[in-house]
Motif scaffolding. Structure first.
Motif, PDB file in Angstrom:
ATOM      1  N   GLU A 247      10.736 -66.936  45.621  1.00  0.00           N
ATOM      2  CA  GLU A 247       9.277 -66.853  45.692  1.00  0.00           C
ATOM      3  C   GLU A 247       8.728 -67.691  46.847  1.00  0.00           C
ATOM      4  N   ARG A 248       9.217 -68.923  46.975  1.00  0.00           N
ATOM      5  CA  ARG A 248       8.758 -69.793  48.086  1.00  0.00           C
ATOM      6  C   ARG A 248       9.057 -69.155  49.437  1.00  0.00           C
ATOM      7  N   SER A 249      10.217 -68.558  49.563  1.00  0.00           N
ATOM      8  CA  SER A 249      10.596 -67.911  50.811  1.00  0.00           C
ATOM      9  C   SER A 249       9.638 -66.771  51.146  1.00  0.00           C
ATOM     10  N   ARG A 250       9.364 -65.919  50.166  1.00  0.00           N
ATOM     11  CA  ARG A 250       8.446 -64.797  50.395  1.00  0.00           C
ATOM     12  C   ARG A 250       7.057 -65.295  50.767  1.00  0.00           C
ATOM     13  N   LEU A 251       6.554 -66.287  50.036  1.00  0.00           N
ATOM     14  CA  LEU A 251       5.219 -66.808  50.322  1.00  0.00           C
ATOM     15  C   LEU A 251       5.145 -67.479  51.689  1.00  0.00           C
ATOM     16  N   ALA A 252       6.194 -68.192  52.082  1.00  0.00           N
ATOM     17  CA  ALA A 252       6.212 -68.839  53.402  1.00  0.00           C
ATOM     18  C   ALA A 252       6.208 -67.808  54.518  1.00  0.00           C
ATOM     19  N   LEU A 253       6.991 -66.750  54.359  1.00  0.00           N
ATOM     20  CA  LEU A 253       7.011 -65.687  55.375  1.00  0.00           C
ATOM     21  C   LEU A 253       5.655 -65.006  55.469  1.00  0.00           C
ATOM     22  N   GLU A 254       5.059 -64.714  54.327  1.00  0.00           N
ATOM     23  CA  GLU A 254       3.753 -64.055  54.334  1.00  0.00           C
ATOM     24  C   GLU A 254       2.691 -64.933  54.986  1.00  0.00           C
ATOM     25  N   ALA A 255       2.744 -66.224  54.734  1.00  0.00           N
ATOM     26  CA  ALA A 255       1.775 -67.141  55.345  1.00  0.00           C
ATOM     27  C   ALA A 255       1.979 -67.216  56.855  1.00  0.00           C
ATOM     28  N   ALA A 256       3.228 -67.256  57.287  1.00  0.00           N
ATOM     29  CA  ALA A 256       3.525 -67.362  58.717  1.00  0.00           C
ATOM     30  C   ALA A 256       3.194 -66.081  59.472  1.00  0.00           C
TER      31      ALA A 256
ATOM     32  N   GLY B 292       1.213 -63.464  58.226  1.00  0.00           N
ATOM     33  CA  GLY B 292      -0.068 -62.859  57.888  1.00  0.00           C
ATOM     34  C   GLY B 292       0.082 -61.444  57.374  1.00  0.00           C
ATOM     35  N   GLU B 293       1.259 -61.106  56.922  1.00  0.00           N
ATOM     36  CA  GLU B 293       1.575 -59.764  56.423  1.00  0.00           C
ATOM     37  C   GLU B 293       2.431 -59.887  55.168  1.00  0.00           C
ATOM     38  N   PRO B 294       2.414 -58.864  54.315  1.00  0.00           N
ATOM     39  CA  PRO B 294       3.298 -58.889  53.147  1.00  0.00           C
ATOM     40  C   PRO B 294       4.769 -58.890  53.562  1.00  0.00           C
ATOM     41  N   SER B 295       5.584 -59.563  52.785  1.00  0.00           N
ATOM     42  CA  SER B 295       7.027 -59.596  53.020  1.00  0.00           C
ATOM     43  C   SER B 295       7.701 -58.987  51.798  1.00  0.00           C
ATOM     44  N   ALA B 296       8.226 -57.783  51.926  1.00  0.00           N
ATOM     45  CA  ALA B 296       8.766 -57.055  50.785  1.00  0.00           C
ATOM     46  C   ALA B 296      10.282 -56.957  50.790  1.00  0.00           C
ATOM     47  N   VAL B 297      10.934 -57.507  51.815  1.00  0.00           N
ATOM     48  CA  VAL B 297      12.387 -57.379  51.940  1.00  0.00           C
ATOM     49  C   VAL B 297      13.001 -58.765  52.103  1.00  0.00           C
ATOM     50  N   VAL B 298      14.104 -58.996  51.396  1.00  0.00           N
ATOM     51  CA  VAL B 298      14.807 -60.280  51.456  1.00  0.00           C
ATOM     52  C   VAL B 298      16.203 -60.066  52.031  1.00  0.00           C
ATOM     53  N   SER B 299      16.652 -61.013  52.819  1.00  0.00           N
ATOM     54  CA  SER B 299      18.043 -61.076  53.252  1.00  0.00           C
ATOM     55  C   SER B 299      18.625 -62.286  52.533  1.00  0.00           C
TER      56      SER B 299
END
Length: 75
Positions: free
Chosen positions: A19-28, A30-37
């Protein structure tokens, strides 16, 4: 997010990492992040389910073949 190997973490810690990873990417971005590596390409069934719970739609993993699961796309 710390890029920890999810397979070595407890369930709650792994979920928070995702969750933290997704939220950090989205904040950086400014777009939704729907894919994880997944870190180190390592993820079992539990990590795949947790990634879905954390808001991801797909994920990249290091298996040897395609299984048909969008949460475990070979990279």
């Amino acid at each position: 997010a710390t890029h920890a190997r999810l397979t070595w973490l407890g369930e709650g810690e792994a979920y928070r990492e995702l969750e933290r990873s997704r939220l950090a990417l989205e904040a950086a971005l400014g777009e939704p992040s729907a894919v994880v590596s997944y870190p180190f390409g390592a993820a079992g069934a539990r990590a795949l389910a947790l990634a879905r719970e954390a808001g991801y739609d797909a994920g990249f993993i290091l298996p040897d073949r395609w299984t048909g699961d969008v949460m475990a796309i070979p990279r």
